[in-house]
Design an enzyme around this catalytic site. Structure first.
Site, PDB file in Angstrom:
ATOM      1  CB  SER A   1      -0.958   0.006   1.190  1.00 36.92           C
ATOM      2  OG  SER A   1      -2.046  -0.863   0.938  1.00 36.92           O
TER       3      SER A   1
ATOM      4  CE  LYS B   1      -4.613   1.755  -0.575  1.00 34.97           C
ATOM      5  NZ  LYS B   1      -3.950   0.438  -0.533  1.00 34.97           N
TER       6      LYS B   1
ATOM      7  CB  SER C   1      -4.579   1.144   3.667  1.00 30.41           C
ATOM      8  OG  SER C   1      -3.454   0.891   2.879  1.00 30.41           O
TER       9      SER C   1
ATOM     10  NE  ARG D   1       3.452  -1.886   9.285  1.00 32.38           N
ATOM     11  CZ  ARG D   1       2.239  -1.758   8.733  1.00 32.38           C
ATOM     12  NH1 ARG D   1       2.095  -1.913   7.425  1.00 32.38           N
ATOM     13  NH2 ARG D   1       1.191  -1.458   9.470  1.00 32.38           N
TER      14      ARG D   1
END
Length: 268
Positions: free
Chosen positions: A62, A65, A109, A247
């Site tokens: 994603s 995006k 998302s 992350r």
């Protein structure tokens, strides 16, 4: 402030020494492999936890995006305020199970919105923009439902993520200024102690691994931006655990170490 306290003893850490270590406690604690790549605009300096990994391409998930929104808005196939009607299919993420604007689809998302956007754009348009932006390997032919960024053979490296973000920040990508300003507004994420982060996360599975991203940049009131691209991997046959929050936690920890050693301040 927990990250600042955690690394208080590292005030004299140097980026080159850290990069040479090859491993980092944050990755070990999260039971993941991967890297954090950083570009400091103020110093025109690159910093890596794993320099070799910075040039390896994987699916961008994603994080694509960002580019996808730029292309869609520049081609006038949607607007930030367009409302996409939910098709009634119940998906795992509650925010996906409702009508949504394009701007909210970025923040949440919402995959099905971007798959619908892909039907409005030809492969030739995608290829043109990706080539002009020097972003990825150009292989967009093996996706599912038009989605080549979560499935298939498309690949982007952490370094390419940062090079794209640098151009986006400077408004030098091949899109209108208005388009780039709109997407940067989409990306605004968190504000802490006068610093604002802009970015996008991503998560997919590839070659037996979970692949998790967080890419973006951080700016302060008087600071030039620091760009980052974090990519983590973990075998899909292992429990997911804290893979997704790691992350960001790993990114903040590495960035905190970096700015302490170069700007003598803290990120958190």
């Amino acid at each position: 402030m927990k990250y600042a306290l955690l690394f208080l003893s590292l005030l004299f850490f140097t980026p080159s020494a850290f990069a040479a270590q090859g491993t980092y406690d944050g990755f070990l604690a999260c039971a993941v492999t991967g890297s954090v790549t950083v570009y400091d605009a103020a110093k025109d300096e690159w910093f890596y936890t794993d320099q070799a990994d910075a040039d390896i391409r994987t699916l961008p998930a994603s994080t694509f995006k960002i580019m996808n929104s730029l292309i869609a808005l520049d081609q006038n196939v949607t607007t930030a305020d367009e409302v996409f009607a939910w098709d009634g299919t119940v998906r795992d993420i509650p925010a996906w199970n409702q009508d949504t604007t394009f701007s909210d689809a970025f923040k949440n998302s919402t995959v099905w919105v971007y798959e619908k956007i892909a039907t409005r754009l030809s492969p030739e348009i995608y290829t043109q923009y990706l080539t002009e932006s020097a972003y990825g390997n150009g292989d967009i032919t093996h996706g599912q439902n038009g989605n080549f960024w979560v499935y298939g053979s498309f690949g982007v490296s952490p370094r390419e993520q940062i090079e794209m973000l640098r151009k986006l920040y400077a408004d030098t990508l091949p899109f209108s200024t208005q388009t780039m300003q709109t997407v940067k507004a989409f990306m605004r994420h968190e504000e802490h102690d006068g610093r604002i982060s802009f970015g996008k996360t991503g998560w997919t599975r590839q070659n037996g691994n979970h692949v998790g991203w967080w890419v973006g940049y951080i700016i302060g009131e008087a600071d030039a931006p620091i760009f980052f691209a974090t990519r983590l991997q973990k075998p899909t046959d292992e429990p997911l655990g804290d893979f997704l929050p790691c992350r960001k936690s790993i990114t903040w920890d590495v960035m905190d170490k970096y700015v302490k050693s170069t700007r003598h301040t803290s990120m958190r």
